[in-house]
Scaffold this active site. Structure first.
Site, PDB file in Angstrom:
ATOM      1  NE  ARG A  27       7.593  -4.769  -1.294  1.00 25.15           N
ATOM      2  CZ  ARG A  27       7.777  -4.433  -2.568  1.00 25.15           C
ATOM      3  NH1 ARG A  27       6.803  -3.861  -3.255  1.00 25.15           N
ATOM      4  NH2 ARG A  27       8.932  -4.669  -3.150  1.00 25.15           N
ATOM      5  CG  ASN A  45       8.376  -1.338  -0.310  1.00 26.42           C
ATOM      6  OD1 ASN A  45       8.096  -1.812   0.787  1.00 26.42           O
ATOM      7  ND2 ASN A  45       9.388  -1.775  -1.037  1.00 26.42           N
TER       8      ASN A  45
END
EC number: 6.2.-.-
Length: 762
Positions: A27, A45
């Site tokens: 990320r 996520n």
């Protein structure tokens, strides 16, 4: 926490990324990439992987983004698939920043990341006296540290790991929340203020690492809690300590694993560039390395009768600190009672390892699941996996072409080297090494792993695959689960599963045509009710024909034949008309009783096992004739002897008659040459060469006749690097498929079972 963009736009795209993309810094990597490209949107996520929403008014930005996404991945990330769709309507309101947002739960479809060895950045911090994590044994970041051994549920976030009890201090929280920091959303983040603690039992005043090193240097045995379980450690250069560990573990000859620096390893073994790369891989496996020739001084008693040593580099800060304090190598062998799984809990360690260890180096971070060290080696044909565990699991393998519509399948492997395999969403998850299922606690661990994998990966199989053998515990469990849940069981012949496992890891298409499979191992129930183990099969995922096999011989005493090689030698020598030589070699054995058992067919099943043939040759050369202290000892010693042979030349004869490769001439030649003083090393080499030539000729004939497209080499005997090398040499230019990612032994069996079950369904 956003990448700013001033202009408004309305062109949006949603990108779904599947693969090994959680717990690897993915990320923040996307955040940096989006900022660099001037994009706005979000990344998060969820149970399927990572979900990205991007907005930009320009044309072609998605192509550039995807190219960079694949090309600039973080070190531990792996992408299986990228799926794109446009965002329309109200969802297409353009945000002004790019943000990382909270995870979202759901059905698990993402890949969990394996544990990874300490990265250089973290190691530098641990060794730098000016850093706040100086000397801290649990230092990690998004590029390294525990993953699978601490995760308890998906998505992979701190509350769903065994780090949940450790509340982050303000300094760690600041790093965790800063996208510019390499510890951004590193779930195991910790420091001496807020993270797990280390201590030594019996309690001491000093630093636990220093005190442990003192005890080890004094010749003591210390139980050390690591990532996936406890090790029993001792000073590898202290012969008395090594001998003491062998006595306490009742392990007279099985090789011990070693841990040391690369400089130390090079002192004892030859290390190629490929072997160094494998040692330094984030998986940090034990790597089998050839000892220097001529073999001079070496760690005493580590690997009796072997030509290789199993080395691994330190793979956690704890290990690095301990090796630094020791200034030399350590024996690091699994902390367990004989036959039982590795110990993982503190109380369990105090109870079960007290008879082995003089002290315990403990910590208070729980281990979610036990993982042994992976064991690998480099051969002339690439990597070889002997045990697939820590660092490799739960990494997945893509399914070959033709399996796109494969149903969810669970396969349970065999009785030895238990491992479970799941098929889902075009991927195969081959689970970690569990051990021998005839041991009650190992079977208990098998059942726990079955439930664990099913829950963690939200797996709901339509098919259950198992071995043909009705008495294997894995087979019994398959039928019990199928009856309980109303599923169908697919029984798979043992050696067919070996063949399919090798096809699968090599991405051989479902419609790729038939191959000639040379499958050599210890045993597996054949379709004719006899015990197979030395076969040439012509087949694919859907079926096979047995084209050639080693001439069967009785396994005198059944299971005892695998433990006492003289029994196999007696059977083969009597078959070859060499009974007088057998009487001479094994005069102290109950030969009359054994021969009566063969005559009456009492507990003497017929077998074509190549593994038992190697045992017979070893016994005739005086190697492990009375018994083996661990599985494969005789064959491993025979391989070590053969690698010392001064030259090559021809091997023994194994003529093919009516589909049977007859070893009788081999034993006659062996007797004659031994009586004429031929070296044992040379005889061991000739046995390898003769066996490989006999099988290679038949497999090559099938390819040359157009019946097969390639040759598969599978089964536990192909852990023998010399046999693999000779077999490939005899096959010449014939296309060959070997195992490089999964074990050739029974640890890969479940993969083949799962693929065969899916192929039958498709």
């Amino acid at each position: 926490m956003g990448a700013e963009k001033g202009a408004e736009g309305n062109k949006g795209v949603e990108i779904r990324v599947r693969g090994q993309v959680q717990g690897v810094g993915f990320r923040p990597f996307v955040w940096h990439l989006a900022r660099d490209m001037g994009l706005t949107g979000t990344v998060r996520n969820d149970a399927e992987g990572v979900l990205i929403q991007l907005f930009d008014g320009s044309e072609g930005f998605t192509d550039i983004f995807e190219r960079r996404l694949r090309a600039e991945l973080p070190p531990l990330a792996r992408i299986d698939a990228v799926e794109l769709c446009e965002i329309a309507g109200e969802r297409a309101k353009t945000p002004k920043t790019f943000d990382i947002i909270a995870s979202k739960d759901g059905a698990a479809r993402t890949r969990v990341t394996p544990d990874a060895a300490t990265c250089d950045h973290c190691l530098n911090e641990v060794r730098d006296a000016n850093m706040r994590r100086h000397g801290y044994a649990f230092t990690n970041c998004t590029h390294c540290g525990p993953r699978f051994t601490i995760v308890t549920d998906l998505p992979y976030d701190r509350p769903k790991t065994t780090m949940a009890p450790f509340e982050m201090c303000p300094a760690c929280r600041a790093e965790y929340e800063d996208p510019e920091d390499r510890r951004f959303h590193a779930q195991p983040i910790a420091c001496p203020e807020c993270g797990p603690k280390l201590w030594l039992e019996p309690a001491t005043e000093g630093d636990p690492i220093s005190e442990t090193a003192k005890r080890l240097r004094a010749g003591e045995i210390v139980a050390i809690k690591g990532l996936g379980g406890f090790h029993l450690a001792c000073d590898a250069l202290n012969a008395e300590a090594v001998a003491l560990l062998r006595r306490r573990k009742h392990r007279p000859a099985k090789p011990f694993a070693l841990m040391g620096t690369l400089e130390t390893i090079r002192h004892w073994c030859a290390v190629s560039e490929e072997e160094q790369a494998l040692l330094e891989d984030p998986a940090a496996p034990i790597v089998l390395l050839e000892m220097h020739r001529p073999v001079g001084a070496k760690p005493h008693g580590i690997a009796p009768g072997q030509a290789t040593l199993g080395w691994m580099l330190p793979y956690t800060p704890l290990h690095h600190l301990l090796i630094d304090a020791m200034g030399g190598p350590l024996v690091m062998t699994s902390g367990n009672l004989s036959g039982e799984p590795q110990v993982i809990g503190n109380a369990e360690a105090r109870d079960k390892l007290a008879g082995f260890a003089d002290a315990f180096l403990m910590h208070d971070r729980e281990i979610a699941r036990r993982l042994d060290d992976s064991v690998e080696r480099i051969t002339e044909h690439g990597p070889m996996v002997l045990r697939r565990a820590r660092g490799r699991v739960p990494g997945t393998l893509p399914l070959p072409k033709g399996f796109e519509e494969a149903p969810q399948v669970v396969a349970y492997g065999g009785q030895m080297k238990g491992a479970i395999c799941l098929l889902k969403d075009g991927q195969a998850l081959l689970g970690h090494h569990l051990g021998e299922l005839d041991e009650a606690l190992t079977y208990e661990a098998f059942l726990k792993a079955d439930a664990d994998y099913a829950a963690l990966f939200d797996h709901h199989p339509e098919l259950i695959a198992c071995d043909l053998h009705p008495e294997f515990r894995a087979t019994l469990h398959a039928y019990a689960r199928a009856e309980k849940e109303g599923q169908r069981v697919e029984e798979v012949q043992h050696h067919h599963a070996h063949l399919a496992a090798c096809l699968g890891e090599n991405l051989w298409p479902l419609e790729g045509g038939k191959v000639a499979g040379i499958v050599l191992d210890g045993l597996g129930l054949g379709t004719d009710g006899t015990v197979w183990g030395g076969e040439v099969l012509l087949g694919d995922y859907r079926g096979f024909t047995r084209k050639a096999w080693l001439k069967p011989a009785p396994l005198i005493g059944g299971d005892r034949a695998a433990k006492e090689p003289w029994r196999n030698a007696l059977a083969r020598l009597d078959q070859a008309g060499l009974s007088e030589w057998a009487d001479e070699l094994f005069a102290d054995k109950p030969l009359a009783m054994a021969r009566r058992a063969v005559e009456k067919g009492m507990n003497c099943p017929m077998s074509s096992s190549a593994g038992r043939l190697f045992d017979a040759v070893a016994a005739c050369l005086g190697v492990c004739a009375d018994g083996q202290s661990f599985e494969g000892e005789a064959a491993m010693r025979l391989e070590a002897m053969a690698t010392q042979a001064p030259d090559m030349g021809v091997g023994f004869s194994l003529p093919l008659r009516d589909g049977e490769l007859d070893p009788a001439p081999m034993f006659a030649e062996l007797q004659g040459l031994r009586q004429h003083g031929q070296s044992l090393d040379r005889l061991a080499w000739m046995a390898h060469a003769g066996l490989s030539l006999g099988f290679a000729q038949e497999a090559r004939r099938l390819v040359e006749a157009g019946e097969a497209q390639a040759v598969v080499l599978s089964g536990g005997c192909f852990q023998n690097a010399l046999l693999l090398q000779l077999m490939a040499w005899h096959l010449g230019n014939t296309p060959i498929l070997t195992h490089t990612k999964t074990p050739a032994n029974d640890g890969g069996l479940a993969l083949g079972q799962a693929l065969i079950a899916a192929a039958r369904h498709l």
